[in-house]
Design a protein around this motif. Structure first.
Motif, PDB file in Angstrom:
ATOM      1  N   ASP A  51       0.847  -1.195   0.000  1.00 19.13           N
ATOM      2  CA  ASP A  51       0.000   0.000   0.000  1.00 19.13           C
ATOM      3  C   ASP A  51       0.880   1.241   0.000  1.00 19.13           C
ATOM      4  OD1 ASP A  51      -2.248  -1.601   0.114  1.00 19.13           O
ATOM      5  OD2 ASP A  51      -2.613  -1.282   2.252  1.00 19.13           O
ATOM      6  N   LYS A  74      -2.983   9.497   5.682  1.00 19.39           N
ATOM      7  CA  LYS A  74      -3.885   8.386   5.373  1.00 19.39           C
ATOM      8  C   LYS A  74      -3.125   7.293   4.653  1.00 19.39           C
ATOM      9  CE  LYS A  74      -5.788  10.008   0.957  1.00 19.39           C
ATOM     10  NZ  LYS A  74      -7.015  10.258   0.216  1.00 19.39           N
ATOM     11  N   ILE A  76      -3.342   4.676   1.509  1.00 15.78           N
ATOM     12  CA  ILE A  76      -4.006   4.487   0.215  1.00 15.78           C
ATOM     13  C   ILE A  76      -3.696   3.068  -0.239  1.00 15.78           C
ATOM     14  CG2 ILE A  76      -4.219   5.333  -2.142  1.00 15.78           C
ATOM     15  CD1 ILE A  76      -2.914   7.974  -1.095  1.00 15.78           C
ATOM     16  N   SER A  77      -4.727   2.289  -0.492  1.00 12.28           N
ATOM     17  CA  SER A  77      -4.505   0.894  -0.879  1.00 12.28           C
ATOM     18  C   SER A  77      -3.827   0.820  -2.246  1.00 12.28           C
ATOM     19  CB  SER A  77      -5.829   0.117  -0.909  1.00 12.28           C
ATOM     20  OG  SER A  77      -6.608   0.527  -2.015  1.00 12.28           O
ATOM     21  N   ARG A  79      -4.490  -1.164  -4.554  1.00 14.12           N
ATOM     22  CA  ARG A  79      -5.530  -1.330  -5.580  1.00 14.12           C
ATOM     23  C   ARG A  79      -6.060   0.032  -6.039  1.00 14.12           C
ATOM     24  NH1 ARG A  79      -8.708  -6.036  -5.808  1.00 14.12           N
ATOM     25  NH2 ARG A  79      -9.741  -5.926  -7.799  1.00 14.12           N
ATOM     26  N   GLU A  80      -6.285   0.952  -5.098  1.00 12.60           N
ATOM     27  CA  GLU A  80      -6.777   2.286  -5.443  1.00 12.60           C
ATOM     28  C   GLU A  80      -5.779   3.021  -6.337  1.00 12.60           C
ATOM     29  OE1 GLU A  80      -7.990   6.464  -3.220  1.00 12.60           O
ATOM     30  OE2 GLU A  80      -8.010   4.600  -2.066  1.00 12.60           O
ATOM     31  N   ILE A  81      -4.504   2.925  -6.017  1.00  8.14           N
ATOM     32  CA  ILE A  81      -3.457   3.569  -6.829  1.00  8.14           C
ATOM     33  C   ILE A  81      -3.457   2.965  -8.235  1.00  8.14           C
ATOM     34  CG2 ILE A  81      -0.950   3.816  -7.129  1.00  8.14           C
ATOM     35  CD1 ILE A  81      -1.874   5.692  -5.019  1.00  8.14           C
ATOM     36  N   GLU A  82      -3.511   1.626  -8.322  1.00 10.65           N
ATOM     37  CA  GLU A  82      -3.493   0.958  -9.623  1.00 10.65           C
ATOM     38  C   GLU A  82      -4.716   1.336 -10.447  1.00 10.65           C
ATOM     39  OE1 GLU A  82      -3.188  -3.173  -8.693  1.00 10.65           O
ATOM     40  OE2 GLU A  82      -1.132  -2.983  -7.961  1.00 10.65           O
ATOM     41  N   ASP A  83      -5.907   1.373  -9.817  1.00 11.16           N
ATOM     42  CA  ASP A  83      -7.133   1.728 -10.530  1.00 11.16           C
ATOM     43  C   ASP A  83      -7.067   3.158 -11.048  1.00 11.16           C
ATOM     44  OD1 ASP A  83      -8.110  -0.794 -10.046  1.00 11.16           O
ATOM     45  OD2 ASP A  83      -9.473  -0.169  -8.432  1.00 11.16           O
ATOM     46  N   ASN A  84      -6.577   4.074 -10.220  1.00 11.68           N
ATOM     47  CA  ASN A  84      -6.451   5.470 -10.646  1.00 11.68           C
ATOM     48  C   ASN A  84      -5.428   5.617 -11.760  1.00 11.68           C
ATOM     49  OD1 ASN A  84      -8.403   6.368  -8.886  1.00 11.68           O
ATOM     50  ND2 ASN A  84      -6.957   6.945  -7.302  1.00 11.68           N
ATOM     51  N   CYS A  87      -7.030   4.512 -15.053  1.00 13.60           N
ATOM     52  CA  CYS A  87      -7.941   5.546 -15.568  1.00 13.60           C
ATOM     53  C   CYS A  87      -7.155   6.719 -16.137  1.00 13.60           C
ATOM     54  CB  CYS A  87      -8.863   6.049 -14.455  1.00 13.60           C
ATOM     55  SG  CYS A  87     -10.045   4.817 -13.894  1.00 13.60           S
TER      56      CYS A  87
END
Length: 94
Positions: A51, A74, A76-77, A79-84, A87
């Motif tokens: 993360d 905070k 940040i997972s 997965r969230e970084i990869e998804d962003n 996009c």
């Protein structure tokens, strides 16, 4: 103030009891800062290796008062970084 987002490359947990009897869990995160492993302590329990930690300059209370310190804002997972990233990279290609 500036904000950094650094990858978590290690994690250690310490469980203890405060002076007033409340249990706590202190987490030491090992972060990759420009190729160097650095450590930061936090109470963020949901961090996992892989993360990312968003860190900034803030204040931390100690027995002598407040001091400037690097603090974890905070987690940040990964997965969230990869998804962003997916996009964002699609927008560049379009």
């Amino acid at each position: 103030m500036g904000v950094l987002v650094l990858k978590i490359i290690g994690k250690n947990e310490y469980c203890g009891v405060s002076r007033n009897g409340k249990p706590y869990q202190l987490v030491t995160l090992e972060l990759d800062f420009e190729g160097t492993k650095v450590k930061i302590k936090t109470f963020e329990k949901n961090a996992e290796v892989g993360d990312f930690a968003q860190v900034s300059i803030g204040t931390r209370k100690n027995v002598y008062g407040a001091e400037l310190a690097v603090v974890v804002d905070k987690i940040i997972s990964a997965r969230e970084i990869e998804d962003n990233w997916k996009c964002w990279s699609k927008e560049i290609v379009s």
